[in-house]
Design a protein around this motif. Sequence first.
Motif, PDB file in Angstrom:
ATOM      1  N   ALA A   1       0.826  -1.204   0.000  1.00 28.26           N
ATOM      2  CA  ALA A   1       0.000   0.000   0.000  1.00 28.26           C
ATOM      3  C   ALA A   1       0.862   1.258   0.000  1.00 28.26           C
ATOM      4  CB  ALA A   1      -0.929  -0.011   1.212  1.00 28.26           C
ATOM      5  N   ALA A   2       1.934   1.246   0.804  1.00 30.04           N
ATOM      6  CA  ALA A   2       2.795   2.422   0.887  1.00 30.04           C
ATOM      7  C   ALA A   2       3.525   2.677  -0.429  1.00 30.04           C
ATOM      8  CB  ALA A   2       3.803   2.246   2.025  1.00 30.04           C
ATOM      9  N   VAL A   3       4.045   1.621  -1.051  1.00 31.08           N
ATOM     10  CA  VAL A   3       4.768   1.790  -2.312  1.00 31.08           C
ATOM     11  C   VAL A   3       3.820   2.255  -3.406  1.00 31.08           C
ATOM     12  CG1 VAL A   3       6.030   0.550  -4.112  1.00 31.08           C
ATOM     13  CG2 VAL A   3       6.593   0.178  -1.713  1.00 31.08           C
ATOM     14  N   LEU A   4       2.622   1.694  -3.443  1.00 35.01           N
ATOM     15  CA  LEU A   4       1.626   2.116  -4.423  1.00 35.01           C
ATOM     16  C   LEU A   4       1.278   3.593  -4.243  1.00 35.01           C
ATOM     17  CD1 LEU A   4      -0.392   1.346  -6.675  1.00 35.01           C
ATOM     18  CD2 LEU A   4      -2.025   0.768  -4.867  1.00 35.01           C
ATOM     19  N   ALA A   5       1.058   3.995  -2.990  1.00 39.80           N
ATOM     20  CA  ALA A   5       0.702   5.393  -2.737  1.00 39.80           C
ATOM     21  C   ALA A   5       1.858   6.332  -3.051  1.00 39.80           C
ATOM     22  CB  ALA A   5       0.282   5.553  -1.281  1.00 39.80           C
ATOM     23  N   SER A   6       3.084   5.899  -2.759  1.00 38.44           N
ATOM     24  CA  SER A   6       4.236   6.763  -2.959  1.00 38.44           C
ATOM     25  C   SER A   6       4.619   6.889  -4.429  1.00 38.44           C
ATOM     26  CB  SER A   6       5.424   6.223  -2.158  1.00 38.44           C
ATOM     27  OG  SER A   6       6.588   6.974  -2.401  1.00 38.44           O
ATOM     28  N   LEU A   7       4.729   5.757  -5.120  1.00 36.56           N
ATOM     29  CA  LEU A   7       5.241   5.776  -6.491  1.00 36.56           C
ATOM     30  C   LEU A   7       4.179   6.136  -7.521  1.00 36.56           C
ATOM     31  CD1 LEU A   7       7.587   2.648  -6.470  1.00 36.56           C
ATOM     32  CD2 LEU A   7       8.141   5.037  -5.974  1.00 36.56           C
ATOM     33  N   VAL A   8       2.933   5.797  -7.250  1.00 35.89           N
ATOM     34  CA  VAL A   8       1.869   6.035  -8.231  1.00 35.89           C
ATOM     35  C   VAL A   8       1.088   7.310  -7.917  1.00 35.89           C
ATOM     36  CG1 VAL A   8      -0.224   5.091  -9.283  1.00 35.89           C
ATOM     37  CG2 VAL A   8       1.676   3.572  -8.699  1.00 35.89           C
ATOM     38  N   LEU A   9       0.760   7.519  -6.646  1.00 33.87           N
ATOM     39  CA  LEU A   9      -0.081   8.651  -6.263  1.00 33.87           C
ATOM     40  C   LEU A   9       0.702   9.827  -5.701  1.00 33.87           C
ATOM     41  CD1 LEU A   9      -2.966   6.642  -4.548  1.00 33.87           C
ATOM     42  CD2 LEU A   9      -2.802   7.393  -6.933  1.00 33.87           C
TER      43      LEU A   9
ATOM     44  N   VAL B   1       1.971  10.187  -2.689  1.00 37.21           N
ATOM     45  CA  VAL B   1       1.669  10.464  -1.289  1.00 37.21           C
ATOM     46  C   VAL B   1       2.957  10.405  -0.471  1.00 37.21           C
ATOM     47  CG1 VAL B   1       0.367   9.684   0.730  1.00 37.21           C
ATOM     48  CG2 VAL B   1      -0.640   9.529  -1.543  1.00 37.21           C
ATOM     49  N   SER B   2       3.077  11.259   0.544  1.00 38.26           N
ATOM     50  CA  SER B   2       4.257  11.256   1.403  1.00 38.26           C
ATOM     51  C   SER B   2       3.862  11.676   2.806  1.00 38.26           C
ATOM     52  CB  SER B   2       5.341  12.193   0.855  1.00 38.26           C
ATOM     53  OG  SER B   2       4.863  13.530   0.801  1.00 38.26           O
ATOM     54  N   GLY B   3       4.814  11.633   3.737  1.00 37.35           N
ATOM     55  CA  GLY B   3       4.585  12.100   5.094  1.00 37.35           C
ATOM     56  C   GLY B   3       3.567  11.258   5.840  1.00 37.35           C
ATOM     57  N   LEU B   4       2.702  11.927   6.607  1.00 35.42           N
ATOM     58  CA  LEU B   4       1.707  11.221   7.406  1.00 35.42           C
ATOM     59  C   LEU B   4       0.694  10.480   6.537  1.00 35.42           C
ATOM     60  CD1 LEU B   4       0.973  13.818  10.248  1.00 35.42           C
ATOM     61  CD2 LEU B   4       2.336  11.726  10.380  1.00 35.42           C
ATOM     62  N   GLY B   5       0.455  11.007   5.335  1.00 33.93           N
ATOM     63  CA  GLY B   5      -0.435  10.306   4.422  1.00 33.93           C
ATOM     64  C   GLY B   5       0.105   8.946   4.042  1.00 33.93           C
ATOM     65  N   LEU B   6       1.421   8.871   3.861  1.00 34.57           N
ATOM     66  CA  LEU B   6       2.051   7.588   3.537  1.00 34.57           C
ATOM     67  C   LEU B   6       1.939   6.620   4.710  1.00 34.57           C
ATOM     68  CD1 LEU B   6       3.728   6.044   1.407  1.00 34.57           C
ATOM     69  CD2 LEU B   6       5.779   6.952   2.518  1.00 34.57           C
ATOM     70  N   SER B   7       2.133   7.125   5.923  1.00 24.93           N
ATOM     71  CA  SER B   7       2.008   6.278   7.112  1.00 24.93           C
ATOM     72  C   SER B   7       0.580   5.755   7.258  1.00 24.93           C
ATOM     73  CB  SER B   7       2.408   7.063   8.361  1.00 24.93           C
ATOM     74  OG  SER B   7       3.767   7.459   8.297  1.00 24.93           O
TER      75      SER B   7
ATOM     76  N   GLU C   1      13.049   7.551  -7.267  1.00 24.87           N
ATOM     77  CA  GLU C   1      11.865   7.162  -6.511  1.00 24.87           C
ATOM     78  C   GLU C   1      12.014   5.745  -5.956  1.00 24.87           C
ATOM     79  OE1 GLU C   1       8.790   7.626  -9.358  1.00 24.87           O
ATOM     80  OE2 GLU C   1       8.513   9.763  -8.985  1.00 24.87           O
ATOM     81  N   ALA C   2      12.544   4.861  -6.792  1.00 26.42           N
ATOM     82  CA  ALA C   2      12.749   3.482  -6.351  1.00 26.42           C
ATOM     83  C   ALA C   2      13.749   3.409  -5.204  1.00 26.42           C
ATOM     84  CB  ALA C   2      13.227   2.622  -7.521  1.00 26.42           C
ATOM     85  N   GLN C   3      14.792   4.227  -5.262  1.00 29.53           N
ATOM     86  CA  GLN C   3      15.782   4.232  -4.196  1.00 29.53           C
ATOM     87  C   GLN C   3      15.167   4.686  -2.879  1.00 29.53           C
ATOM     88  OE1 GLN C   3      19.126   6.787  -4.934  1.00 29.53           O
ATOM     89  NE2 GLN C   3      20.348   5.920  -3.275  1.00 29.53           N
ATOM     90  N   SER C   4      14.344   5.722  -2.924  1.00 25.18           N
ATOM     91  CA  SER C   4      13.675   6.197  -1.716  1.00 25.18           C
ATOM     92  C   SER C   4      12.723   5.148  -1.160  1.00 25.18           C
ATOM     93  CB  SER C   4      12.910   7.485  -2.020  1.00 25.18           C
ATOM     94  OG  SER C   4      12.191   7.925  -0.889  1.00 25.18           O
ATOM     95  N   ALA C   5      11.996   4.486  -2.058  1.00 26.21           N
ATOM     96  CA  ALA C   5      11.075   3.435  -1.617  1.00 26.21           C
ATOM     97  C   ALA C   5      11.827   2.258  -1.028  1.00 26.21           C
ATOM     98  CB  ALA C   5      10.215   2.978  -2.789  1.00 26.21           C
ATOM     99  N   PHE C   6      12.986   1.934  -1.592  1.00 25.15           N
ATOM    100  CA  PHE C   6      13.766   0.804  -1.087  1.00 25.15           C
ATOM    101  C   PHE C   6      14.228   1.048   0.343  1.00 25.15           C
ATOM    102  CE2 PHE C   6      17.921  -1.132  -0.298  1.00 25.15           C
ATOM    103  CZ  PHE C   6      17.596  -2.477  -0.442  1.00 25.15           C
ATOM    104  N   VAL C   7      14.644   2.282   0.638  1.00 20.57           N
ATOM    105  CA  VAL C   7      15.081   2.607   1.998  1.00 20.57           C
ATOM    106  C   VAL C   7      13.931   2.393   2.975  1.00 20.57           C
ATOM    107  CG1 VAL C   7      15.863   4.458   3.513  1.00 20.57           C
ATOM    108  CG2 VAL C   7      16.872   4.198   1.237  1.00 20.57           C
ATOM    109  N   TRP C   8      12.725   2.833   2.610  1.00 19.27           N
ATOM    110  CA  TRP C   8      11.576   2.627   3.486  1.00 19.27           C
ATOM    111  C   TRP C   8      11.257   1.143   3.626  1.00 19.27           C
ATOM    112  CZ3 TRP C   8       6.708   0.513   3.401  1.00 19.27           C
ATOM    113  CH2 TRP C   8       5.844   0.903   4.429  1.00 19.27           C
TER     114      TRP C   8
END
Length: 353
Positions: free
Chosen positions: A123-131, A133-139, A193-200
């Motif tokens: 859900a987080a990766v979908l929201a971050s990479l596609v939509l 979303v960041s910050g509290l919205g991502l959480s 974007e992928a690098q940022s998502a990988f860290v999370w």
Amino acid sequence: MNAVSAEKAPLTAAEGLARLRRRRRTRFGTVCLTLLLVVLATLTVSLCTGDIALPVGDVWATLLGGGDAGTRFVVMELRLPRALLALLVGCCFGLSGAVFQSLLRNPLASPDVIGVSSGAAAAAVLASLVLGVSGLGLSATALAGALLAGAGIYLLAWRRGVNGQRLVLIGVGVGTGLTSIVSYLMTRSEVTEAQSAFVWLAGSLNGRSWPHLWPLVGAAAVLLPLTFAVSRTLPALQLGDGTAAGLGSRVERDRLALLACGTALAGVATAAAGPVGFVAFVSAPVARRLLPGHGAALLPAALTGAALVGLADIVAQHALPGTQLPVGIVTSVIGAPYLLWLLARANRVGQGG
């Protein structure tokens, strides 16, 4: 003579049982106190170490309201929120894993193995990479993904009730499918974007501050007491559905309540720090080895998880000079060998779970 004979007289069954209970309570209290001291020591080391080393006395003076302006800034603004977040994330993961493993009576039944954490990650990766979303919205999205994954696994495992082994197998399958979705999204995204998502996805506490901590504090303030309250039904459920029903337990309602609490704990922890691997998987077995015969050992498991993530974050920050690793890498180094050992041991004794 009579006094000597009285001293050597054998204990009655009631006296022996009372003495055994006292010993168990004493051991439980000793282990919990020791784990709490380990957690406090971990917090202290985390606050003292860094690019600017601080004496223990200065750190505690600052925590108690003293200290100079520079020390207050380093301790209160830079280090304390991250250290507290690490401990609270570990506590939530540890308690969640203990609930799942004890309820389903399976050492593999932890949220990072049966797909709950994978739901949060997808859900987080979908929201971050596609939509975007960041910050509290991502959480919040990660928490929703964990809850949806948990609900889906429960419904798929339902067959006039939920069998622990079936739920674990379905959870592993659902988790694998969700992981493949994450991999697909990663391959279709931009490199940065992928690098940022990988860290999370590795589970990271880097850059965490007070705004990241407060939502977890609020959620934990509700979920931790609620989980301990609901867990009063756990001893009966561990005896099996038929026995639990005979003892007056509403089996499916109580099981669903415990699964919901465990899923929510894993979800809020994942939302705060990402899917920190193997903490939920390892914490409960360690706690049960410290307290053999004490059942689920929920409180020791929570304290073990807090100490584990706290220590792992210290290693992640300072193991490589000039580089801060995701804390999930360190916990995986600990948890992966344990998983292999558990599987090898299960094969040797002829057990599949």
